[in-house]
Design an enzyme around this catalytic site. Structure first.
Site, mmCIF file in Angstrom:
data_model
loop_
_atom_site.group_PDB
_atom_site.id
_atom_site.type_symbol
_atom_site.label_atom_id
_atom_site.label_comp_id
_atom_site.label_asym_id
_atom_site.label_seq_id
_atom_site.Cartn_x
_atom_site.Cartn_y
_atom_site.Cartn_z
ATOM 1 N N GLU A 104 0.873 -1.179 0.000
ATOM 2 C CA GLU A 104 0.000 0.000 0.000
ATOM 3 C C GLU A 104 0.899 1.214 0.000
ATOM 4 O O GLU A 104 1.952 1.212 0.637
ATOM 5 C CB GLU A 104 -0.870 0.047 1.253
ATOM 6 C CG GLU A 104 -1.874 -1.056 1.342
ATOM 7 C CD GLU A 104 -2.597 -1.053 2.678
ATOM 8 O OE1 GLU A 104 -2.170 -0.332 3.608
ATOM 9 O OE2 GLU A 104 -3.584 -1.783 2.799
ATOM 10 N N TYR A 116 7.370 2.019 -7.803
ATOM 11 C CA TYR A 116 6.697 0.721 -7.780
ATOM 12 C C TYR A 116 6.196 0.356 -9.177
ATOM 13 O O TYR A 116 6.369 -0.771 -9.644
ATOM 14 C CB TYR A 116 5.533 0.720 -6.788
ATOM 15 C CG TYR A 116 5.922 1.007 -5.362
ATOM 16 C CD1 TYR A 116 7.115 0.530 -4.813
ATOM 17 C CD2 TYR A 116 5.106 1.767 -4.537
ATOM 18 C CE1 TYR A 116 7.471 0.795 -3.506
ATOM 19 C CE2 TYR A 116 5.449 2.034 -3.228
ATOM 20 C CZ TYR A 116 6.630 1.546 -2.711
ATOM 21 O OH TYR A 116 6.976 1.817 -1.424
#
Length: 148
Positions: A104, A116
């Protein structure tokens, strides 16, 4: 400049705690940082020339890994060390037969999100109002990475 991904050990924890406070607006509690790892822990550090400059806390259960926390010392940010650490984390998980990795990230953390995404994570969901923020609450973006 040499860098190594190493399992976090107790002698790293003073540096981890210092980095945690410096790198995060809402740091984890010191008790979480210093907690003894359990058998599902996947906690690693990035050493550059023998100095801990970043760390990540994760876990691995039945092929499913979760990245719980990651940080680079602010004095070393912007030099590619976040990518080195995350790639090292993924490589360690791959050696342990992980099949997928979840994380998250704060919606406002655009740099982390872009890292990411660049490494192959895909956004799959959003938790509205999950994180505290200076203006109230902000969303958590849920991302996943499938091992090849």
């Amino acid at each position: 400049m040499t860098h190594n991904i190493v399992p976090l050990q107790s002698h790293h924890l003073d540096d981890v705690w210092r980095i945690e406070q410096a790198a995060h607006a809402y740091p984890w509690a010191e008790s979480l940082i210093r907690q003894s790892p359990n058998k599902i822990a996947a906690n690693y550090g990035l050493e550059v020339d023998g100095k801990l400059v970043g760390y990540c806390f994760g876990q691995l259960v039945a092929g499913e890994a979760t990245l719980l926390n990651i940080a680079i010392d602010p004095a070393f940010q912007g030099k590619g060390f976040g990518k080195v650490l995350l790639e090292g984390f993924l490589a360690q998980l791959e050696q342990q037969q992980a099949e997928e990795v979840w994380l998250e990230v704060r919606a406002s953390n655009v740099c982390a999100y872009q890292l990411y995404e660049a490494l192959g994570f895909n956004e799959i969901n959003r938790r509205e109002g999950y994180y505290p923020s200076p203006t109230g609450r902000e969303d958590a973006l849920i991302m996943t990475y499938m091992m090849l």
